[in-house]
Design a protein around this motif. Structure first.
Motif, PDB file in Angstrom:
ATOM      1  N   GLU A   1       0.810  -1.217   0.000  1.00 12.53           N
ATOM      2  CA  GLU A   1       0.000   0.000   0.000  1.00 12.53           C
ATOM      3  C   GLU A   1       0.844   1.268   0.000  1.00 12.53           C
ATOM      4  OE1 GLU A   1      -2.591  -0.988   3.170  1.00 12.53           O
ATOM      5  OE2 GLU A   1      -4.189  -1.658   1.808  1.00 12.53           O
ATOM      6  N   LEU A   2       2.149   1.084   0.215  1.00 12.33           N
ATOM      7  CA  LEU A   2       3.010   2.262   0.218  1.00 12.33           C
ATOM      8  C   LEU A   2       3.181   2.783  -1.198  1.00 12.33           C
ATOM      9  CD1 LEU A   2       5.833   0.959   2.519  1.00 12.33           C
ATOM     10  CD2 LEU A   2       3.969   2.463   3.153  1.00 12.33           C
ATOM     11  N   ASP A   3       3.405   4.078  -1.289  1.00 11.68           N
ATOM     12  CA  ASP A   3       3.760   4.662  -2.575  1.00 11.68           C
ATOM     13  C   ASP A   3       5.008   5.497  -2.374  1.00 11.68           C
ATOM     14  OD1 ASP A   3       2.529   4.181  -5.040  1.00 11.68           O
ATOM     15  OD2 ASP A   3       0.617   4.833  -4.178  1.00 11.68           O
ATOM     16  N   PRO A   4       6.151   4.831  -2.323  1.00  9.06           N
ATOM     17  CA  PRO A   4       7.359   5.564  -1.954  1.00  9.06           C
ATOM     18  C   PRO A   4       7.709   6.608  -3.003  1.00  9.06           C
ATOM     19  CG  PRO A   4       7.903   3.379  -2.745  1.00  9.06           C
ATOM     20  CD  PRO A   4       6.424   3.437  -2.647  1.00  9.06           C
ATOM     21  N   PRO A   5       8.254   7.733  -2.549  1.00 11.22           N
ATOM     22  CA  PRO A   5       8.677   8.748  -3.511  1.00 11.22           C
ATOM     23  C   PRO A   5       9.891   8.253  -4.298  1.00 11.22           C
ATOM     24  CG  PRO A   5       9.289   9.380  -1.295  1.00 11.22           C
ATOM     25  CD  PRO A   5       8.517   8.118  -1.173  1.00 11.22           C
ATOM     26  N   VAL A   6      10.334   9.027  -5.231  1.00  9.19           N
ATOM     27  CA  VAL A   6      11.479   8.759  -6.110  1.00  9.19           C
ATOM     28  C   VAL A   6      11.164   7.683  -7.148  1.00  9.19           C
ATOM     29  CG1 VAL A   6      13.921   8.293  -6.334  1.00  9.19           C
ATOM     30  CG2 VAL A   6      13.060   9.394  -4.257  1.00  9.19           C
ATOM     31  N   GLU A   7      10.956   6.421  -6.671  1.00  6.37           N
ATOM     32  CA  GLU A   7      10.744   5.356  -7.653  1.00  6.37           C
ATOM     33  C   GLU A   7       9.302   5.376  -8.155  1.00  6.37           C
ATOM     34  OE1 GLU A   7      12.975   3.451  -8.914  1.00  6.37           O
ATOM     35  OE2 GLU A   7      14.626   4.033  -7.616  1.00  6.37           O
ATOM     36  N   ARG A   8       9.108   4.673  -9.279  1.00  3.56           N
ATOM     37  CA  ARG A   8       7.791   4.680  -9.891  1.00  3.56           C
ATOM     38  C   ARG A   8       6.761   3.936  -9.053  1.00  3.56           C
ATOM     39  NH1 ARG A   8       7.929   2.941 -15.994  1.00  3.56           N
ATOM     40  NH2 ARG A   8       9.174   1.271 -15.130  1.00  3.56           N
TER      41      ARG A   8
ATOM     42  N   PRO B   1      15.368 -11.889   1.984  1.00  6.15           N
ATOM     43  CA  PRO B   1      15.518 -10.576   2.615  1.00  6.15           C
ATOM     44  C   PRO B   1      14.228 -10.145   3.317  1.00  6.15           C
ATOM     45  CG  PRO B   1      15.517 -10.390   0.225  1.00  6.15           C
ATOM     46  CD  PRO B   1      15.644 -11.833   0.547  1.00  6.15           C
ATOM     47  N   LEU B   2      14.410  -9.459   4.409  1.00  3.33           N
ATOM     48  CA  LEU B   2      13.285  -9.037   5.237  1.00  3.33           C
ATOM     49  C   LEU B   2      13.003  -7.560   4.951  1.00  3.33           C
ATOM     50  CD1 LEU B   2      11.761 -10.629   7.413  1.00  3.33           C
ATOM     51  CD2 LEU B   2      13.285  -9.636   9.091  1.00  3.33           C
ATOM     52  N   VAL B   3      11.766  -7.250   4.728  1.00  2.00           N
ATOM     53  CA  VAL B   3      11.397  -5.872   4.407  1.00  2.00           C
ATOM     54  C   VAL B   3      10.682  -5.249   5.593  1.00  2.00           C
ATOM     55  CG1 VAL B   3       9.893  -4.461   2.975  1.00  2.00           C
ATOM     56  CG2 VAL B   3      11.239  -6.239   1.944  1.00  2.00           C
ATOM     57  N   GLU B   4      11.082  -4.036   5.909  1.00  2.00           N
ATOM     58  CA  GLU B   4      10.402  -3.306   6.969  1.00  2.00           C
ATOM     59  C   GLU B   4       9.901  -1.995   6.400  1.00  2.00           C
ATOM     60  OE1 GLU B   4      12.105  -2.412  10.899  1.00  2.00           O
ATOM     61  OE2 GLU B   4      13.167  -4.306  10.591  1.00  2.00           O
ATOM     62  N   ILE B   5       8.949  -1.407   7.062  1.00  2.00           N
ATOM     63  CA  ILE B   5       8.455  -0.108   6.604  1.00  2.00           C
ATOM     64  C   ILE B   5       9.081   0.978   7.459  1.00  2.00           C
ATOM     65  CG2 ILE B   5       6.425   1.341   6.271  1.00  2.00           C
ATOM     66  CD1 ILE B   5       4.803  -1.220   6.003  1.00  2.00           C
ATOM     67  N   LYS B   6       9.656   1.950   6.782  1.00  3.70           N
ATOM     68  CA  LYS B   6      10.204   3.093   7.495  1.00  3.70           C
ATOM     69  C   LYS B   6       9.128   4.167   7.511  1.00  3.70           C
ATOM     70  CE  LYS B   6      14.171   5.188   8.853  1.00  3.70           C
ATOM     71  NZ  LYS B   6      15.150   4.554   9.752  1.00  3.70           N
TER      72      LYS B   6
ATOM     73  N   GLN C   1       2.478   9.616   3.353  1.00  4.15           N
ATOM     74  CA  GLN C   1       2.638   9.235   1.953  1.00  4.15           C
ATOM     75  C   GLN C   1       4.098   9.100   1.551  1.00  4.15           C
ATOM     76  OE1 GLN C   1       1.471  12.135   2.985  1.00  4.15           O
ATOM     77  NE2 GLN C   1       1.949  13.835   1.622  1.00  4.15           N
ATOM     78  N   ASP C   2       5.008   9.542   2.440  1.00  2.00           N
ATOM     79  CA  ASP C   2       6.416   9.403   2.118  1.00  2.00           C
ATOM     80  C   ASP C   2       7.040   8.154   2.731  1.00  2.00           C
ATOM     81  OD1 ASP C   2       6.389  11.573   0.599  1.00  2.00           O
ATOM     82  OD2 ASP C   2       7.407  12.920   1.996  1.00  2.00           O
ATOM     83  N   SER C   3       6.273   7.401   3.483  1.00  3.79           N
ATOM     84  CA  SER C   3       6.816   6.188   4.089  1.00  3.79           C
ATOM     85  C   SER C   3       7.311   5.256   3.005  1.00  3.79           C
ATOM     86  CB  SER C   3       5.732   5.461   4.895  1.00  3.79           C
ATOM     87  OG  SER C   3       5.223   6.320   5.879  1.00  3.79           O
ATOM     88  N   PHE C   4       8.397   4.553   3.318  1.00  4.82           N
ATOM     89  CA  PHE C   4       8.931   3.681   2.281  1.00  4.82           C
ATOM     90  C   PHE C   4       9.411   2.369   2.895  1.00  4.82           C
ATOM     91  CE2 PHE C   4      12.294   6.366   3.858  1.00  4.82           C
ATOM     92  CZ  PHE C   4      13.355   5.496   4.039  1.00  4.82           C
TER      93      PHE C   4
END
Lengths: 390, 366
Positions: free
Chosen positions: A156-163, A200-205, A211-214
């Protein structure tokens, strides 16, 4: 003349008939009729159902973007992406229900990222992996991750920078600060002799603006017999990378004894070779680690143009690598008893006969395998200045 | 003379190469891996049945110039017995070609045209092949010559970009369990290598006979090399998974990723497959039609091309109820029957011919 005409007319007719089929309209699927999945997440719900969430890029079907097959979402305002999720008894069930909640045809071919929720990983990944390998849609090269918490939250994240979140995760995996595991590699590890795997383990920052969470790769999930049995933090992951010969980029900061301040070096090249030995009942592995480093910062009083001081630094760096490798080793070998470094394959390659005799006992042998480290660090350039000037 | 066309020795060699290799690339890695494990790339080097069949095809043609194995058989064991044995060949080629057509169709439908009915894929291929076969051996030979460069280019387009992803340690230990597993692999491979007996049917139409032996040995060498390369590449990429995929070489094409730009190249593999299967089906179909026409003493084989093509489509549907049954059959009963028809019968005929010749010589001396 008459004869050729009699032949030409049917021929032309047949040729013009071909245009109906050759146009490809029979089975046409336009890009804007497809729901192109860019990332998929799999979770296990409270009531033991499988929840499949997908992230799709909405290719707009109206307006000025109509021309040209795939529109670049970052360009004209079309870059919307949405998350949909469905629940099912298993992966195939959920995947088939997916079409029910989509207005467009589900298309798996561009799905390059799969995220497994931690709870599902603990329950076992063999079932969803079976589907993913069997189905011709998902790619063998797709990146796999395990998410801390639910996979849906990551999607559900929409991180900035990448598409898209898929692109973000893929580029992070490619940078190799953590592991980079593709579907083919996971299948190889899960079916291999060691029967243990890493993902690899993914975490949310979380940031202040939601909306900037990645997402970011932080540590490693350890799997044994297809089930997640534990995790390792980022520091121990470096040890895993060393032993699996996957280290790529690293900056190490050490503070040498007898001097104040720190020296930072950047890893240029790293290579590890596992050399197994069997003497009677003693199974041992020598890990030959070679690293080449460049110095990028030095705030100590060491003069790095002086070969003696370089020696001091070298031994510090070697100790540092050894420490990281040992951390990973103790956790994997002694605590979790999962052969994530594929020692089993190393033994099989060198000693096929002994391996075949003892393969049933590998779970017993593995925790007792003695690992010797032969670390050799080379220090290359010391940058433009030698001593610390200040 | 049923066939008036002529081809060159090099065309014949290329035709044989393209007849043997396509299906071998597709399914042999998985099948050999099941018995030979990481030694699967050694098996092609040890393939002996190819040499036997090539040797017999050449020697029989030297003994009976201008005649293929069926015609030679009639001379060796008499008209009646020869006809009986001669019937085996067109029937068996029809059956084998049915399997090839089915394999082609199953793969195209299974991996690409998922919604297309099998019969459409099979039927269109057989129709095209029938048109080619009606054109005669010259057309078949020229198609082989035309497609070979394309085939090799596409093959290299898959092998070269995958090189960075290969992992050498997957092939270790080399012969860890001795030579036995890789020898067992050659039993699987003889399925393809025995097909070299097809050369016996092509040889009478070769113009430059003195190059015939050279070109077929070249084709045999090329088949071995191609199989070593393709098997090694699949092994080095997939390791222990090689045997688990139905079409390991397809995975190779799918896995290619050059600079995030050259990806999803399975259509390349499709092109290889369609090209290769086309030549293979044409060659087998041609042999079926030719030997059937000769068997029935027809003056021309053209009238029976379409009827046999229709039969070919039916046979391809009859060979097995589903793909699983067919792969099982290929590695068990079909393997054995290929060995019987393509190796055992020619060896017997050749042995009898040698004995007869020796007896004849003795008589003459007396």
């Amino acid at each position: 003349m008459e004869k050729t005409k009699r032949k030409t007319v049917p021929l032309l007719l047949a040729l013009s008939l071909c245009t109906f089929w050759l146009a490809g309209c029979w089975d046409q699927t336009e890009v804007n009729d497809l729901a192109i999945i860019t990332a998929a997440g799999l979770d296990l719900t409270e009531d033991h159902q499988l929840e499949l969430s997908i992230k799709i890029n909405v290719t707009s079907s109206s307006g000025a973007q109509q021309m040209g097959g795939s529109s670049d979402p970052s360009g004209g305002g079309g870059g919307q992406s949405i998350v949909r999720s469905v629940k099912g008894k298993n992966m195939a069930d959920a995947a088939s229900k997916l079409q029910q909640v989509m207005t467009r045809k589900v298309f798996w071919g561009q799905d390059e990222v799969f995220i497994f929720g931690e709870r599902l990983a603990k329950e076992g990944l063999s079932e969803p992996m079976n589907f993913l390998l069997r189905h011709p849609g998902p790619r063998e090269r797709a990146n796999l991750f395990v998410s801390k918490g639910s996979a849906k939250a990551v999607l559900e994240l929409d991180p900035p920078v990448e598409r898209s979140v898929a692109d973000a995760l893929r580029s992070m995996a490619k940078e190799r600060t953590g592991l980079n595991i593709t579907m083919k590699e996971l299948a190889q590890m899960m079916t291999g002799k060691a029967n243990a795997a890493v993902i690899p383990l993914v975490e949310i920052k979380h940031t202040q603006k939601p909306q900037d969470s990645f997402p970011f790769i932080h540590g490693t999930a350890i799997l044994k017999n297809g089930k997640m049995i534990g995790r390792m933090n980022a520091a121990a992951t470096r040890g895993i990378l060393w032993l699996r010969n996957e280290i790529n980029r690293a900056t190490v900061t050490v503070s040498p004894k007898n001097s104040e301040g720190t020296v930072s070096v950047q890893l240029l090249r790293g290579q590890t070779k596992l050399v197994p030995h069997i003497h009677g009942d003693d199974w041992a592995i020598t890990a030959q680690i070679d690293a080449q480093d460049d110095i990028i910062e030095n705030t100590t009083d060491l003069d790095l143009t002086n070969p003696q001081h370089i020696e001091v630094l070298k031994s510090e760096l070697q100790a540092d690598i050894n420490r990281r490798v040992r951390t990973a080793l103790t956790q994997a070998q002694k605590k979790m008893k999962a052969d994530i470094f594929q020692f089993a394959d190393a033994f099989y390659r060198q000693y096929p006969k002994e391996w075949n005799r003892n393969k049933g006992r590998w779970d017993e042998i593995y925790p007792k395998v003695e690992v010797r480290l032969q670390t050799n660090v080379k220090i290359g350039k010391s940058g433009l200045i030698g001593q610390n000037l200040f | 003379m049923v066939e008036s066309g002529k081809i060159s020795a090099s065309q014949a060699g290329k035709l044989l190469y393209l007849t043997v290799i396509p299906t071998a690339i597709l399914t042999s890695p998985a099948m050999i891996f099941k018995v030979a494990k990481q030694d699967l790339w050694i098996s092609p080097i040890l393939a002996w049945s190819g040499l036997i069949t090539v040797f017999i095809a050449l020697r029989l043609h030297r003994m009976f110039p201008g005649e293929n194995i069926i015609q030679a058989g009639e001379r060796i064991i008499g008209k009646f017995l020869g006809k009986m044995v001669g019937l085996i060949f067109p029937l068996f080629y029809l059956y084998l070609n049915g399997i090839v057509v089915r394999e082609y169709g199953e793969f195209v439908v299974g991996a690409l045209l998922v919604n297309t009915p099998l019969i459409v894929v099979l039927g269109s291929m057989v129709l095209v092949c029938a048109i080619v076969v009606r054109g005669g051996i010259e057309i078949v030979g020229r198609f082989a010559e035309l497609f070979l460069p394309a085939f090799i280019t596409l093959f290299l387009l898959i092998i070269v970009p995958i090189l960075p992803d290969l992992n050498i340690s997957n092939m270790l230990p080399v012969m860890g369990e001795g030579i036995a597993p890789s020898l067992a692999g050659t039993f699987v491979l003889q399925l393809w290598f025995s097909e070299f007996i097809t050369y016996s049917f092509i040889l009478p139409f070769v113009t430059d006979q003195k190059n015939a032996a050279k070109s077929i040995m070249f084709a045999l060498g090329a088949v071995i090399l191609t199989l070593v390369v393709s098997n090694l590449a699949t092994l080095l990429l997939l390791g222990g998974l090689t045997g688990d995929y139905a079409y390991p070489f397809l995975i190779l094409a799918r896995y290619i990723n050059l600079a995030e730009f050259f990806t999803h190249l399975e259509s390349l593999f499709m092109a290889i497959w369609v090209l290769g299967a086309f030549v293979k089906i044409c060659a087998f179909f041609y042999v079926t039609v030719l030997s059937a026409a000769q068997w029935m003493n027809l003056s021309d084989y053209k009238p029976i091309v379409y009827p046999l093509g229709f039969l070919l489509i039916l046979v391809s549907l009859w060979v097995a109820p589903n793909y699983q049954e067919m792969t099982r059959a290929i590695s068990t009963s079909v393997n054995l029957s290929i060995f019987t028809v393509f190796v055992a019968i020619p060896v017997l005929l050749f042995g009898l011919a040698c004995v007869k010749k020796a007896v004849h010589k003795n008589k003459n001396r007396r």
